[in-house]
Write a protein that holds these residues in place. Structure first.
Motif, short mmCIF file in Angstrom:
data_model
loop_
_atom_site.label_atom_id
_atom_site.label_comp_id
_atom_site.label_asym_id
_atom_site.label_seq_id
_atom_site.Cartn_x
_atom_site.Cartn_y
_atom_site.Cartn_z
N UNK A 159 8.12 70.14 32.91
CA UNK A 159 8.03 69.74 34.32
C UNK A 159 6.83 68.83 34.55
N UNK A 160 5.70 69.13 33.91
CA UNK A 160 4.51 68.30 34.07
C UNK A 160 4.72 66.91 33.46
N UNK A 161 5.33 66.87 32.28
CA UNK A 161 5.59 65.58 31.64
C UNK A 161 6.59 64.75 32.45
N UNK A 162 7.59 65.42 33.00
CA UNK A 162 8.59 64.71 33.79
C UNK A 162 7.98 64.12 35.06
N UNK A 163 7.02 64.83 35.65
CA UNK A 163 6.36 64.32 36.85
C UNK A 163 5.59 63.03 36.55
N UNK A 164 4.92 62.99 35.39
CA UNK A 164 4.18 61.79 35.01
C UNK A 164 5.14 60.64 34.73
N UNK A 200 19.09 66.05 29.68
CA UNK A 200 17.82 66.77 29.76
C UNK A 200 16.65 65.84 30.03
N UNK A 201 16.77 64.54 29.72
CA UNK A 201 15.71 63.60 30.01
C UNK A 201 15.70 63.18 31.47
N UNK A 202 16.79 63.43 32.19
CA UNK A 202 16.88 63.07 33.61
C UNK A 202 16.66 64.31 34.48
N UNK A 203 17.56 65.28 34.38
CA UNK A 203 17.45 66.54 35.12
C UNK A 203 17.76 67.68 34.16
N UNK A 216 18.05 71.71 33.90
CA UNK A 216 18.04 72.99 34.62
C UNK A 216 17.19 74.06 33.94
N UNK A 217 16.89 73.88 32.66
CA UNK A 217 16.14 74.90 31.92
C UNK A 217 14.76 74.40 31.51
N UNK A 218 14.19 73.50 32.29
CA UNK A 218 12.92 72.91 31.90
C UNK A 218 11.79 73.93 31.97
N UNK A 219 10.85 73.80 31.03
CA UNK A 219 9.67 74.66 31.01
C UNK A 219 8.58 74.06 31.89
#
Length: 370
Positions: A307-312, A295-298, A300-303
């Motif tokens: 998504x915003x935190x992952x982009x940063x 879940x820290x990499x990819x 499928x159920x991200x909110x």
């Protein structure tokens, strides 16, 4: 699974997002749409009124790249045009390197161009000197871009080198399709000589070869190593194709009266997407997707917040283009020549100590001595 009847704007290219939750389709006559293929919720749909050669997702589901007749364009999640990349002239193939934030294109001009989408600048453009490539793919393990050419060769490119890192003869004719698995160990190519070959990407030697009644036009490799290849309107899925030579395909499917233009597996799902001249078809392929995900990499159920935190985080962990090399472990290696030299032979500058009287080396005095 399901099928979309879109006979007026095809043939269609298709691409699933990196986490496998969204689907992007692009018709050759200008129709582009994104949607959640599991719920059927439409993200955006628009018509560019131009010929579309290829499509690609960027770092998340809010940005897509489209190779159109004259230039490459970037659109957001609502279908609004954000950028027109004028340096990418007559693009035919698009690839996106997620860990480097690089959009790679190649086209009729014979150049391969690297565009950094995080700063909006063209990093480098390299001349292949082999004409327009027939196929393009990238190695997910080391971000090396592979090009298939009309003379049967496959070249491997890095933005830090003006010449190809590797040039290998794969077929007696144009290389119509190629793909590399997630581990970076195996490469699959198809040519007009009606052969599908499996190559060891580390030794650059042929491992296995398969003959077909027609030349393969598209290739896709799933997370678990299933190989999908299309011939006209027929698609074959091969299981354990890297280990031993298989006598028959794992699964086959025929789209009657259509020509398949795009193939893509959905990550973390047993789903294969087919883009063809009649629209889009989704097939269930048991064992195609990876069952466990990080879940820290990819996720499928991200909110929306995730998504915003992952982009940063991805932007902070961005890898520079100069670090793209064939050998994955070459970055952290030490220089052996310096380790073998004795300490006395190394050049050391002589350290001269200046002794000052007490109170004569204050900050105020140092300032006035300048």
């Amino acid at each position: 699974h399901f099928s979309l009847a879109l006979p007026h704007h095809g043939p269609y290219h298709c691409a699933y997002s990196r986490n496998g939750s969204k689907l992007l389709i692009g018709g050759a006559k200008g129709h582009v749409a994104t949607f959640d293929w599991q719920t059927g919720k439409l993200g955006c749909e628009f018509h560019v009124k131009e010929t579309i050669k290829d499509i690609a997702w960027l770092h998340n589901r809010d940005y897509i790249a489209v190779a159109q007749k004259k230039y490459a364009y970037i659109y957001d999640g609502s279908g609004t045009e954000l950028h027109r990349l004028k340096n990418h002239i007559n693009p035919v193939h698009l690839e996106y390197l997620p860990y480097h934030w690089l959009l790679v294109s190649t086209g009729a001009t014979g150049y391969i161009k690297y565009h950094d989408v995080s700063i909006g600048k063209l990093i480098v453009e390299l001349k292949t000197r082999l004409g327009q490539p027939h196929s393009m793919s990238h190695n997910p393990s080391n971000a090396i871009v592979n090009l298939g050419h009309s003379n049967g060769t496959v070249t491997m490119w890095s933005p830090s080198m003006k010449e190809p890192l590797v040039k290998m003869l794969c077929h007696h004719g144009p290389v119509t399709a190629l793909a590399v698995d997630n581990s970076g160990r195996h490469m699959v190519t198809c040519g007009l000589d009606k052969q599908m070959k499996v190559w060891d990407a580390r030794t650059y030697k042929e491992s296995l070869s398969y003959y077909s009644h027609r030349p393969g036009s598209n290739l896709a490799i799933s997370q678990t190593g299933l190989v999908a290849v299309s011939f006209g309107g027929q698609v074959q899925v091969w299981k354990d194709a890297f280990k031993t030579k298989q006598k028959a395909p794992y699964m086959t499917h025929l789209v009657e009266g259509a020509v398949i233009e795009g193939l893509d597996f959905a990550n973390f799902e047993d789903v294969l997407g087919l883009g063809h001249s009649k629209g889009f078809t989704s097939l269930l392929i048991p064992g195609a997707g990876e069952a466990n995900y990080d879940a820290l990499e990819l996720n499928p159920f991200e909110s929306k917040r995730q998504k915003q935190e992952n982009e940063v985080k991805m932007l902070l962990n961005k890898i520079q283009p100069e670090l793209i090399t064939l050998e994955q472990g070459s970055i952290h290696r030490m220089k052996v020549e310096d380790l073998e030299k004795p300490l006395d032979s190394l050049d050391h500058k002589e350290l001269v100590l200046k002794f000052k009287m007490k109170g004569k080396n204050s900050a105020k005095r140092r300032f006035h001595r300048r």
